[in-house]
Write a protein that holds these residues in place. Structure first.
Motif, short mmCIF file in Angstrom:
data_model
loop_
_atom_site.label_atom_id
_atom_site.label_comp_id
_atom_site.label_asym_id
_atom_site.label_seq_id
_atom_site.Cartn_x
_atom_site.Cartn_y
_atom_site.Cartn_z
N SER A 163 0.88 -1.18 0.00
CA SER A 163 0.00 0.00 0.00
C SER A 163 0.92 1.23 0.00
CB SER A 163 -0.88 0.00 1.24
OG SER A 163 -0.09 0.25 2.40
N PRO A 164 0.39 2.41 -0.32
CA PRO A 164 1.22 3.61 -0.22
C PRO A 164 1.80 3.81 1.19
CG PRO A 164 -0.70 4.10 -1.54
CD PRO A 164 -0.91 2.71 -0.96
N GLU A 165 1.02 3.48 2.23
CA GLU A 165 1.52 3.63 3.60
C GLU A 165 2.68 2.68 3.88
OE1 GLU A 165 -2.55 5.26 3.36
OE2 GLU A 165 -1.69 3.36 2.73
N GLN A 166 2.57 1.44 3.43
CA GLN A 166 3.66 0.48 3.64
C GLN A 166 4.90 0.91 2.88
OE1 GLN A 166 1.35 -2.85 2.21
NE2 GLN A 166 1.20 -3.75 4.27
N ALA A 167 4.72 1.37 1.66
CA ALA A 167 5.87 1.84 0.87
C ALA A 167 6.51 3.06 1.51
CB ALA A 167 5.42 2.16 -0.55
N ALA A 168 5.69 3.98 2.03
CA ALA A 168 6.22 5.18 2.66
C ALA A 168 7.05 4.82 3.89
CB ALA A 168 5.07 6.12 3.04
N ASN A 169 6.56 3.90 4.71
CA ASN A 169 7.30 3.52 5.91
C ASN A 169 8.61 2.82 5.54
OD1 ASN A 169 7.24 3.94 8.67
ND2 ASN A 169 6.30 1.97 9.11
N ARG A 170 8.56 1.97 4.52
CA ARG A 170 9.78 1.29 4.08
C ARG A 170 10.80 2.30 3.54
NH1 ARG A 170 11.08 0.49 -0.73
NH2 ARG A 170 8.96 0.46 -1.59
N GLU A 171 10.36 3.19 2.65
CA GLU A 171 11.27 4.19 2.07
C GLU A 171 11.85 5.11 3.14
OE1 GLU A 171 12.64 4.60 -0.83
OE2 GLU A 171 11.52 3.10 -1.96
N LEU A 172 11.05 5.48 4.13
CA LEU A 172 11.53 6.32 5.21
C LEU A 172 12.64 5.62 5.99
CD1 LEU A 172 11.09 9.05 6.61
CD2 LEU A 172 9.35 7.95 8.03
N LYS A 173 12.47 4.33 6.22
CA LYS A 173 13.50 3.55 6.93
C LYS A 173 14.75 3.41 6.08
CE LYS A 173 10.07 0.91 9.51
NZ LYS A 173 9.39 -0.40 9.67
N GLU A 174 14.59 3.19 4.77
CA GLU A 174 15.73 3.02 3.88
C GLU A 174 16.51 4.32 3.70
OE1 GLU A 174 13.71 -0.44 1.05
OE2 GLU A 174 14.26 1.48 0.16
N GLU A 175 15.80 5.43 3.55
CA GLU A 175 16.47 6.68 3.19
C GLU A 175 16.82 7.57 4.38
OE1 GLU A 175 14.54 8.76 0.01
OE2 GLU A 175 14.77 7.05 -1.36
N ALA A 176 16.00 7.55 5.43
CA ALA A 176 16.22 8.48 6.54
C ALA A 176 16.59 7.80 7.85
CB ALA A 176 14.99 9.36 6.74
N GLY A 177 16.40 6.47 7.93
CA GLY A 177 16.72 5.75 9.16
C GLY A 177 15.65 5.88 10.23
N PHE A 178 14.41 6.14 9.80
CA PHE A 178 13.29 6.24 10.73
C PHE A 178 12.08 5.53 10.18
CE2 PHE A 178 15.83 9.93 11.82
CZ PHE A 178 15.78 9.94 13.20
N GLY A 179 11.26 5.01 11.09
CA GLY A 179 9.94 4.52 10.77
C GLY A 179 8.94 5.49 11.36
N ALA A 180 7.67 5.32 11.03
CA ALA A 180 6.63 6.22 11.54
C ALA A 180 5.50 5.42 12.16
CB ALA A 180 6.09 7.09 10.40
N ASN A 181 5.04 5.88 13.32
CA ASN A 181 3.88 5.27 13.96
C ASN A 181 2.58 5.66 13.26
OD1 ASN A 181 5.03 3.74 16.14
ND2 ASN A 181 5.57 5.69 17.08
N THR A 182 2.57 6.85 12.66
CA THR A 182 1.37 7.35 12.00
C THR A 182 1.73 7.86 10.61
OG1 THR A 182 0.48 8.06 14.13
CG2 THR A 182 -0.57 8.98 12.16
N LEU A 183 1.00 7.39 9.60
CA LEU A 183 1.16 7.87 8.22
C LEU A 183 -0.22 8.30 7.73
CD1 LEU A 183 3.53 5.05 7.17
CD2 LEU A 183 4.05 7.46 6.81
N THR A 228 16.36 1.31 10.63
CA THR A 228 17.00 1.40 9.32
C THR A 228 16.79 0.11 8.55
OG1 THR A 228 18.71 2.83 10.25
CG2 THR A 228 19.22 1.78 8.16
N LEU A 229 16.51 0.26 7.26
CA LEU A 229 16.48 -0.86 6.33
C LEU A 229 17.49 -0.57 5.23
CD1 LEU A 229 12.64 -1.48 5.79
CD2 LEU A 229 14.25 -2.95 7.02
N PRO A 230 18.10 -1.62 4.66
CA PRO A 230 19.03 -1.37 3.55
C PRO A 230 18.26 -0.85 2.34
CG PRO A 230 18.77 -3.74 3.94
CD PRO A 230 18.02 -3.03 5.02
N GLY A 231 18.80 0.16 1.69
CA GLY A 231 18.17 0.73 0.50
C GLY A 231 18.94 0.39 -0.76
#
Length: 186
Positions: free
Chosen positions: A91-111, A140-143
């Motif tokens: 979903s867009p929310e799942q992709a946003a959380n993944r990309e945020l972890k890959e690129e910025a080193g953070f996840g989000a509780n609320t999207l 962090t996730l590997p990007g």
């Protein structure tokens, strides 16, 4: 000035064929017939239909996270919001959380979805979902970036200085910034 006709029929696609293809791009020629009988031939980038996401990540202290990364199209380093393609099944929310972890080193509780934009819809079928990320936590996730990205914490109230920068010019990031301002006023 005429009114918008919501029932106006779309042009009929007579034929489509690939005219160029690379690892990243697929250009197709489209032959169209319009409702008034006019015919035209267009070339467009064929999309994969999943779209992309851009994340406006808000920290708890009135700052937002920006990414500074290499932009091959302009052969420069550009500042913007984290972004990326939606993977199959996400979903867009799942992709946003993944990309945020890959690129910025953070996840989000609320999207929260902010808006969906397109770029040059005459030539591209892709859509980008802009989301607000809140309640950040370190993860962090590997990007797939070729080098580590710079993460910049920027004050939300310093929009004028951000817009004045020569490396903050991507239209989608500027649109997201202006949408953020409107969202904060609500």
């Amino acid at each position: 000035m005429s009114e918008i006709d919501p029932d106006k029929p779309l042009p009929h696609i007579e034929s489509r064929k690939t005219v160029a293809k690379s690892r990243f791009f697929h250009v197709e020629q489209v032959d169209l017939t319009f409702s008034n009988g006019a015919t035209r031939q267009f070339e467009r980038m064929a999309g994969k239909g999943r779209g992309a996401v851009m994340i406006v990540a808000l920290t708890d202290d009135d700052h937002m996270l920006l990414i500074r990364e290499y932009a091959a199209g302009t052969h420069s380093y550009q500042l913007g919001f984290p972004k990326g393609l939606i993977d199959p099944g996400e979903s867009p929310e799942q992709a946003a959380n993944r990309e945020l972890k890959e690129e910025a080193g953070f996840g989000a509780n609320t999207l929260s979805r902010l808006h969906t934009v397109s770029m040059a819809p005459t030539f591209f079928s892709a859509h980008m979902h802009i989301l607000i990320a809140e309640g950040l936590y370190a993860e962090t996730l590997p990007g797939d970036e070729p080098e580590p990205l710079e993460v910049i914490k920027w004050p939300i109230d310093d929009v004028d200085a951000l817009l004045a920068r020569e490396d903050f010019v991507e239209a989608r990031s500027i649109a997201a910034l202006l949408l953020l301002q409107k969202w904060r006023e609500e």
